[in-house]
Enzyme design. Structure first.
Site, PDB file in Angstrom:
ATOM      1  N   ARG A 291      15.107 -29.002 -60.301  1.00  0.00           N
ATOM      2  CA  ARG A 291      14.114 -28.718 -59.309  1.00  0.00           C
ATOM      3  C   ARG A 291      14.734 -29.047 -57.869  1.00  0.00           C
ATOM      4  NH1 ARG A 291      10.978 -31.132 -63.631  1.00  0.00           N
ATOM      5  NH2 ARG A 291       9.401 -29.451 -63.881  1.00  0.00           N
TER       6      ARG A 291
ATOM      7  N   LYS B 219      18.220 -18.808 -46.597  1.00  0.00           N
ATOM      8  CA  LYS B 219      17.489 -17.717 -47.825  1.00  0.00           C
ATOM      9  C   LYS B 219      18.425 -17.547 -48.987  1.00  0.00           C
ATOM     10  CE  LYS B 219      14.859 -14.409 -44.768  1.00  0.00           C
ATOM     11  NZ  LYS B 219      14.872 -12.983 -44.368  1.00  0.00           N
TER      12      LYS B 219
ATOM     13  N   GLU C 203      25.786  -6.530 -39.102  1.00  0.00           N
ATOM     14  CA  GLU C 203      24.857  -7.758 -38.514  1.00  0.00           C
ATOM     15  C   GLU C 203      25.182  -8.214 -37.314  1.00  0.00           C
ATOM     16  OE1 GLU C 203      22.204  -8.537 -40.124  1.00  0.00           O
ATOM     17  OE2 GLU C 203      22.787  -7.939 -42.412  1.00  0.00           O
TER      18      GLU C 203
ATOM     19  N   LYS D 241      21.815 -16.887 -35.123  1.00  0.00           N
ATOM     20  CA  LYS D 241      20.812 -17.175 -36.337  1.00  0.00           C
ATOM     21  C   LYS D 241      20.362 -18.587 -36.216  1.00  0.00           C
ATOM     22  CE  LYS D 241      19.647 -15.914 -40.744  1.00  0.00           C
ATOM     23  NZ  LYS D 241      20.560 -15.497 -41.679  1.00  0.00           N
TER      24      LYS D 241
ATOM     25  N   GLU E 131      10.317 -17.687 -42.013  1.00  0.00           N
ATOM     26  CA  GLU E 131       9.865 -16.340 -41.582  1.00  0.00           C
ATOM     27  C   GLU E 131       8.559 -16.253 -41.500  1.00  0.00           C
ATOM     28  OE1 GLU E 131      11.045 -12.515 -43.700  1.00  0.00           O
ATOM     29  OE2 GLU E 131      12.932 -13.279 -42.702  1.00  0.00           O
TER      30      GLU E 131
ATOM     31  N   ARG F  37      11.411 -15.248 -37.274  1.00  0.00           N
ATOM     32  CA  ARG F  37      12.576 -15.037 -38.026  1.00  0.00           C
ATOM     33  C   ARG F  37      12.803 -13.545 -38.613  1.00  0.00           C
ATOM     34  NH1 ARG F  37      15.388 -18.824 -42.457  1.00  0.00           N
ATOM     35  NH2 ARG F  37      17.127 -17.372 -43.043  1.00  0.00           N
TER      36      ARG F  37
ATOM     37  N   ASN G 187      15.790  -8.956 -39.183  1.00  0.00           N
ATOM     38  CA  ASN G 187      15.841  -7.824 -40.155  1.00  0.00           C
ATOM     39  C   ASN G 187      15.720  -6.443 -39.486  1.00  0.00           C
ATOM     40  OD1 ASN G 187      16.032  -9.557 -42.444  1.00  0.00           O
ATOM     41  ND2 ASN G 187      13.728 -10.071 -42.296  1.00  0.00           N
TER      42      ASN G 187
ATOM     43  N   HIS H 289      16.768  -3.360 -41.558  1.00  0.00           N
ATOM     44  CA  HIS H 289      16.692  -3.861 -43.099  1.00  0.00           C
ATOM     45  C   HIS H 289      15.697  -3.075 -43.849  1.00  0.00           C
ATOM     46  CE1 HIS H 289      19.548  -6.801 -41.567  1.00  0.00           C
ATOM     47  NE2 HIS H 289      19.718  -7.368 -42.774  1.00  0.00           N
TER      48      HIS H 289
ATOM     49  N   HIS I 226      17.066  -1.780 -47.199  1.00  0.00           N
ATOM     50  CA  HIS I 226      16.850  -2.199 -48.417  1.00  0.00           C
ATOM     51  C   HIS I 226      16.537  -0.846 -49.350  1.00  0.00           C
ATOM     52  CE1 HIS I 226      16.438  -6.372 -47.308  1.00  0.00           C
ATOM     53  NE2 HIS I 226      17.610  -6.217 -47.278  1.00  0.00           N
TER      54      HIS I 226
ATOM     55  N   HIS J 297      25.714  -3.678 -48.335  1.00  0.00           N
ATOM     56  CA  HIS J 297      24.412  -3.949 -47.653  1.00  0.00           C
ATOM     57  C   HIS J 297      24.742  -3.620 -45.921  1.00  0.00           C
ATOM     58  CE1 HIS J 297      21.175  -6.390 -46.292  1.00  0.00           C
ATOM     59  NE2 HIS J 297      21.863  -7.107 -45.432  1.00  0.00           N
TER      60      HIS J 297
END
Length: 448
Positions: A205, A227, A269, A311, A321, A325, A329, A332, A336, A349
């Site tokens: 956990r 992330k 990026e 960042k 986010e 935030r 992207n 993206h 994606h 990517h």
């Protein structure tokens, strides 16, 4: 893998139908925020950056009022100490430093002060392990014999960022009887960082973890901000958690073994930060892209630091986010879709994000939110970085729509996008746009 098709429904919604990191041995800003459905974002300005390179300190002059610095504005001064740059991610009692500099894996104290227990698990891959695993073990144990280090070496590539591979990390941790005071160390690119972080968030956990990114992509973006996660066959990064590291250690020397294609991928990026929030940084990139592609250490140290500053500031303001935030992207959602539609690992990517960025810029122009000169500048700098500016020919309109329908930024059936609006360095995160502009962009870039 081809995604199933879907179509637009309602006037503001996209229907919810389901649809490698390879190294080689080579010798509070002034912002206007309106949270969902729309967020506007203005650019920051930075002053002075400092980092060390070998036995000197490099002073990077970025004036708060002047244009972005050219390479001849970066000067050096002698220093006997090797103090790395440190950028702070401000999250209260969970704040942590990003160390940036040359030869940081040769400074064991940097890593050791962030290891709290006596057990460490290094998560890396088959490409990085022969290059940096031994050095990382040394950095963790030098003068510190009480530390026990285990390692797990995963297969290399985006196609392995899945539950089956993740279980190998848990298997090793459990077999090694790692306790709750253990530390996981991610040694590799974005795939390793995401998977190690997700494993750390889940094991017992939650245990501590450290990021040691070895690619441009990871150093300027994915290692910062917490992330973590894995891919699903129907969509990228749909399974994961927000989980912050104890620190991020960026040894810029690891870029010496990075292939040209991977290096270019990471620059997508870097370019993103300039387009969405840092106009001066974008102007600097236009002047210094050749130096970045040539792996100039001073240029890269500056680009990494400025990217991390951008960042870190956004993450400090919006860790999970909720709105702001999401502006990170840009491109993206389209990118994606390309990665998922082609099959993970076919395009890197950053390559997919580059093509996606061009599509987002095109759509912004069709909406009348930016002028043609910004379209041309965005296309030009991506081409200068040796990145694709169109999606692969096999991508169809239906493939884009199907994958985009399950994007994480869909809310209540509404596809929200990051688009440019206004002068360079400004963007919006919004679901309030003319759906015909999206349709026209998809038709302009796809044959069917």
């Amino acid at each position: 893998m081809a995604a199933s098709s879907s179509s637009f429904c309602h006037k503001n919604a996209l229907s919810l139908s389901t649809p490698s990191n390879n190294h080689t041995k080579l010798t509070s800003r002034d912002s206007s925020l309106r949270f969902p459905p729309s967020i506007s974002f203005n650019a920051p300005r930075f002053r002075v950056s400092l980092l060390s390179k070998s036995n000197r300190n490099l002073i990077l002059k970025a004036s708060a009022t002047s244009a972005a610095p050219a390479m001849d504005q970066i000067t050096s001064s002698s220093s006997s100490s090797e103090v790395p740059t440190s950028v702070e991610v401000d999250l209260g009692n969970r704040s942590y430093p990003i160390y940036i500099g040359s030869g940081l894996l040769d400074q064991p104290q940097l890593l050791q002060k962030h290891v709290h227990g006596k057990q460490v698990l290094i998560v890396t891959n088959t490409t990085i392990a022969p290059l940096y695993l031994e050095k990382t073990i040394w950095a963790l144990t030098d003068g510190n014999p009480n530390i026990k280090v285990e390692s797990v070496i995963l297969p290399d590539g985006e196609q392995f960022k899945n539950m089956e591979t993740l279980m190998k990390v848990f298997d090793k941790a459990i077999e090694s009887r790692l306790d709750r005071r253990c530390t996981f160390v991610a040694l590799g690119g974005g795939v390793i960082g995401d998977m190690c972080g997700y494993a750390a968030a889940s094991y017992l956990r939650g245990v501590n973890f450290i990021q040691i990114p070895t690619t441009v992509m990871a150093q300027v973006d994915s290692s910062v901000g917490g992330k973590t996660g894995i891919n699903h066959r129907l969509g990228k990064n749909l399974i994961g958690a927000f989980y912050q590291p104890q620190c991020v250690l960026i040894d810029t020397d690891t870029l010496n073994t990075l292939p040209d294609r991977e290096l270019a991928s990471g620059l997508a990026e870097v370019i993103k930060y300039g387009l969405i929030r840092d106009a001066e940084f974008f102007e600097w990139q236009e002047k210094n892209m050749e130096a970045l592609l040539a792996r100039d250490p001073i240029a890269f140290a500056y680009a990494i630091k400025r990217s991390c500053e951008n960042k870190a500031e956004v993450v400090s303001l919006d860790e999970k986010e909720s709105g702001l935030r999401a502006t990170l992207n840009l491109g993206h959602t389209f990118g994606h879709a390309i990665e998922t539609g082609l099959g993970y690992g076919q395009w890197l990517h950053g390559e997919a994000v580059a093509a996606g960025t061009v599509m987002a810029v095109d759509m912004s122009y069709r909406l009348g939110w930016i002028d043609d000169s910004l379209v041309q500048r965005a296309n030009k700098i991506l081409k200068l970085a040796n990145l694709p500016t169109t999606p692969p020919e096999t991508m169809t309109i239906d493939m884009f729509k199907s994958v985009m329908a399950v994007d994480k930024k869909v809310a209540d059936g509404l596809l929200r996008l990051i688009l440019l609006k206004g002068p360079l360095g400004n963007c919006v995160f919004t679901g309030e746009y003319d759906r015909q502009a999206l349709e026209d962009t998809l038709r302009a870039f796809c044959k069917s």
